[in-house]
Motif scaffolding. Structure first.
Motif, PDB file in Angstrom:
ATOM      1  N   THR A 105       0.854  -1.191   0.000  1.00 15.69           N
ATOM      2  CA  THR A 105       0.000   0.000   0.000  1.00 15.69           C
ATOM      3  C   THR A 105       0.887   1.238   0.000  1.00 15.69           C
ATOM      4  O   THR A 105       1.837   1.334   0.771  1.00 15.69           O
ATOM      5  CB  THR A 105      -0.909  -0.003   1.238  1.00 15.69           C
ATOM      6  OG1 THR A 105      -1.659  -1.235   1.255  1.00 15.69           O
ATOM      7  CG2 THR A 105      -1.870   1.160   1.219  1.00 15.69           C
ATOM      8  N   TYR A 106       0.547   2.194  -0.870  1.00 15.99           N
ATOM      9  CA  TYR A 106       1.370   3.385  -1.078  1.00 15.99           C
ATOM     10  C   TYR A 106       0.526   4.647  -0.960  1.00 15.99           C
ATOM     11  O   TYR A 106      -0.660   4.651  -1.267  1.00 15.99           O
ATOM     12  CB  TYR A 106       2.015   3.355  -2.466  1.00 15.99           C
ATOM     13  CG  TYR A 106       3.023   2.253  -2.621  1.00 15.99           C
ATOM     14  CD1 TYR A 106       4.364   2.470  -2.339  1.00 15.99           C
ATOM     15  CD2 TYR A 106       2.635   0.986  -3.022  1.00 15.99           C
ATOM     16  CE1 TYR A 106       5.293   1.452  -2.467  1.00 15.99           C
ATOM     17  CE2 TYR A 106       3.553  -0.037  -3.151  1.00 15.99           C
ATOM     18  CZ  TYR A 106       4.882   0.204  -2.869  1.00 15.99           C
ATOM     19  OH  TYR A 106       5.800  -0.800  -2.981  1.00 15.99           O
ATOM     20  N   ALA A 107       1.187   5.720  -0.539  1.00 13.38           N
ATOM     21  CA  ALA A 107       0.583   7.053  -0.519  1.00 13.38           C
ATOM     22  C   ALA A 107       1.168   7.826  -1.682  1.00 13.38           C
ATOM     23  O   ALA A 107       2.385   7.942  -1.809  1.00 13.38           O
ATOM     24  CB  ALA A 107       0.880   7.759   0.790  1.00 13.38           C
ATOM     25  N   LEU A 108       0.299   8.328  -2.555  1.00 11.15           N
ATOM     26  CA  LEU A 108       0.717   9.158  -3.687  1.00 11.15           C
ATOM     27  C   LEU A 108       0.374  10.599  -3.347  1.00 11.15           C
ATOM     28  O   LEU A 108      -0.792  10.959  -3.262  1.00 11.15           O
ATOM     29  CB  LEU A 108      -0.010   8.748  -4.967  1.00 11.15           C
ATOM     30  CG  LEU A 108       0.092   7.293  -5.391  1.00 11.15           C
ATOM     31  CD1 LEU A 108      -0.795   7.037  -6.587  1.00 11.15           C
ATOM     32  CD2 LEU A 108       1.522   6.946  -5.713  1.00 11.15           C
ATOM     33  N   THR A 109       1.384  11.415  -3.127  1.00 11.51           N
ATOM     34  CA  THR A 109       1.168  12.825  -2.814  1.00 11.51           C
ATOM     35  C   THR A 109       1.368  13.616  -4.094  1.00 11.51           C
ATOM     36  O   THR A 109       2.423  13.529  -4.720  1.00 11.51           O
ATOM     37  CB  THR A 109       2.147  13.303  -1.729  1.00 11.51           C
ATOM     38  OG1 THR A 109       2.033  12.435  -0.597  1.00 11.51           O
ATOM     39  CG2 THR A 109       1.834  14.723  -1.307  1.00 11.51           C
ATOM     40  N   SER A 127      -2.314  25.092 -19.164  1.00 11.92           N
ATOM     41  CA  SER A 127      -1.490  26.297 -19.109  1.00 11.92           C
ATOM     42  C   SER A 127      -0.214  25.908 -18.369  1.00 11.92           C
ATOM     43  O   SER A 127      -0.146  24.854 -17.733  1.00 11.92           O
ATOM     44  CB  SER A 127      -2.222  27.441 -18.404  1.00 11.92           C
ATOM     45  OG  SER A 127      -2.476  27.108 -17.060  1.00 11.92           O
ATOM     46  N   ASP A 128       0.819  26.737 -18.456  1.00 10.59           N
ATOM     47  CA  ASP A 128       2.084  26.415 -17.804  1.00 10.59           C
ATOM     48  C   ASP A 128       1.839  26.059 -16.348  1.00 10.59           C
ATOM     49  O   ASP A 128       1.043  26.715 -15.662  1.00 10.59           O
ATOM     50  CB  ASP A 128       3.050  27.592 -17.901  1.00 10.59           C
ATOM     51  CG  ASP A 128       3.501  27.855 -19.338  1.00 10.59           C
ATOM     52  OD1 ASP A 128       3.246  26.986 -20.198  1.00 10.59           O
ATOM     53  OD2 ASP A 128       4.103  28.905 -19.583  1.00 10.59           O
ATOM     54  N   ALA A 129       2.538  25.031 -15.871  1.00  8.09           N
ATOM     55  CA  ALA A 129       2.298  24.559 -14.511  1.00  8.09           C
ATOM     56  C   ALA A 129       3.550  23.927 -13.924  1.00  8.09           C
ATOM     57  O   ALA A 129       4.397  23.417 -14.651  1.00  8.09           O
ATOM     58  CB  ALA A 129       1.168  23.532 -14.496  1.00  8.09           C
ATOM     59  N   ASN A 130       3.637  23.980 -12.613  1.00 11.36           N
ATOM     60  CA  ASN A 130       4.632  23.222 -11.859  1.00 11.36           C
ATOM     61  C   ASN A 130       3.913  22.028 -11.247  1.00 11.36           C
ATOM     62  O   ASN A 130       2.726  22.106 -10.925  1.00 11.36           O
ATOM     63  CB  ASN A 130       5.239  24.045 -10.722  1.00 11.36           C
ATOM     64  CG  ASN A 130       6.045  25.214 -11.219  1.00 11.36           C
ATOM     65  OD1 ASN A 130       5.873  26.317 -10.735  1.00 11.36           O
ATOM     66  ND2 ASN A 130       6.940  25.010 -12.165  1.00 11.36           N
ATOM     67  N   PHE A 131       4.624  20.935 -11.084  1.00 12.01           N
ATOM     68  CA  PHE A 131       4.064  19.775 -10.423  1.00 12.01           C
ATOM     69  C   PHE A 131       5.084  19.212  -9.443  1.00 12.01           C
ATOM     70  O   PHE A 131       6.294  19.435  -9.581  1.00 12.01           O
ATOM     71  CB  PHE A 131       3.662  18.676 -11.435  1.00 12.01           C
ATOM     72  CG  PHE A 131       4.847  18.051 -12.123  1.00 12.01           C
ATOM     73  CD1 PHE A 131       5.476  16.931 -11.579  1.00 12.01           C
ATOM     74  CD2 PHE A 131       5.344  18.582 -13.299  1.00 12.01           C
ATOM     75  CE1 PHE A 131       6.562  16.355 -12.196  1.00 12.01           C
ATOM     76  CE2 PHE A 131       6.443  18.009 -13.922  1.00 12.01           C
ATOM     77  CZ  PHE A 131       7.051  16.887 -13.372  1.00 12.01           C
ATOM     78  N   ALA A 132       4.587  18.516  -8.444  1.00 14.98           N
ATOM     79  CA  ALA A 132       5.428  17.813  -7.492  1.00 14.98           C
ATOM     80  C   ALA A 132       4.696  16.552  -7.098  1.00 14.98           C
ATOM     81  O   ALA A 132       3.465  16.557  -6.942  1.00 14.98           O
ATOM     82  CB  ALA A 132       5.704  18.676  -6.264  1.00 14.98           C
ATOM     83  N   LEU A 133       5.418  15.443  -6.982  1.00  9.79           N
ATOM     84  CA  LEU A 133       4.788  14.196  -6.607  1.00  9.79           C
ATOM     85  C   LEU A 133       5.763  13.315  -5.833  1.00  9.79           C
ATOM     86  O   LEU A 133       6.970  13.440  -5.961  1.00  9.79           O
ATOM     87  CB  LEU A 133       4.247  13.452  -7.826  1.00  9.79           C
ATOM     88  CG  LEU A 133       5.219  13.112  -8.942  1.00  9.79           C
ATOM     89  CD1 LEU A 133       5.688  11.680  -8.823  1.00  9.79           C
ATOM     90  CD2 LEU A 133       4.520  13.308 -10.265  1.00  9.79           C
ATOM     91  N   ARG A 134       5.152  12.447  -5.009  1.00  8.68           N
ATOM     92  CA  ARG A 134       5.958  11.517  -4.227  1.00  8.68           C
ATOM     93  C   ARG A 134       5.176  10.236  -4.066  1.00  8.68           C
ATOM     94  O   ARG A 134       3.973  10.242  -3.861  1.00  8.68           O
ATOM     95  CB  ARG A 134       6.288  12.091  -2.854  1.00  8.68           C
ATOM     96  CG  ARG A 134       7.086  11.100  -2.014  1.00  8.68           C
ATOM     97  CD  ARG A 134       7.477  11.590  -0.646  1.00  8.68           C
ATOM     98  NE  ARG A 134       6.368  12.156   0.059  1.00  8.68           N
ATOM     99  CZ  ARG A 134       6.432  13.315   0.725  1.00  8.68           C
ATOM    100  NH1 ARG A 134       7.534  14.001   0.762  1.00  8.68           N
ATOM    101  NH2 ARG A 134       5.387  13.781   1.351  1.00  8.68           N
TER     102      ARG A 134
END
Length: 194
Positions: A128-132, A183-190
């Protein structure tokens, strides 16, 4: 040593102590049982109707013509504009605070208007994983996370909020992640194990 006084009580009926007379229970009619059942059922049905309590606040005003306003302060629109370089790194650290579980994958970056960014994790063991997921843009950003067979997450995220999704990976697999923006965007994920 303490002593405990014991009391014995014997009940006898009548004057003849050698013979006990049996007690008779009063006979109940079937109609009395039906009436008792109806009283219990109606009492149970009515007991859950409404609860009220005094929390110290006054009654709500009945004037519906008054405008309803949001108590939150309006957000600064500059907070949604994409950034780059050191600002991007600082933003990613802010929206992805330290994870409690074992982190398997982390990434952040920029997606150009009407483009998509594809990435994949390494081989993840079943579990089981948490996707932030987080984004920074003036419009919504779409995130799709797939394993070999299914789309585990498919959402359009409103930026300036972080979203944590919990997924279960049934067998060892690689997750493919797609980030798409209008539109232009920043993303972050973990991806971290719970």
């Amino acid at each position: 040593m303490r002593s405990v006084r014991m009391v014995s009580v014997h009940c006898f009926s009548g004057g003849n102590f050698s013979r006990r007379t049996p007690r008779l229970r009063p006979a109940r009619s079937p109609a009395a049982a039906v009436v008792l059942l109806l009283v219990l059922v109606s009492g149970t049905a009515l007991s859950g109707c409404e609860y009220s309590y005094d929390d110290g606040r006054g009654a709500l005003p009945l004037d519906t013509a008054a405008p309803v306003t949001d108590a939150a302060l309006p957000r600064d629109t500059r907070l949604n504009r994409p950034v780059s370089g050191a600002e991007l790194d600082a933003w990613a650290r802010e929206v992805l605070p330290d994870a409690e579980g074992q982190v398997f994958y982390t990434d952040h970056g920029t997606v150009e208007e009407d483009e998509e960014e594809d990435m994949s994790t390494g081989q993840l063991p079943s579990g089981t994983y948490a996707l932030t997921l987080a984004c920074r843009s003036e419009r919504r950003v779409s995130f799709t996370v797939r394993d070999a067979e299914f789309a585990l997450v498919d959402l359009s995220l409103r930026c300036s909020t972080s979203r944590v999704n919990v997924v279960h990976v049934a067998k060892d697999s690689v997750l493919r992640i797609t980030v798409e923006a209008r539109s232009d965007a920043n993303f972050a994920l973990r991806v971290s194990r719970i």
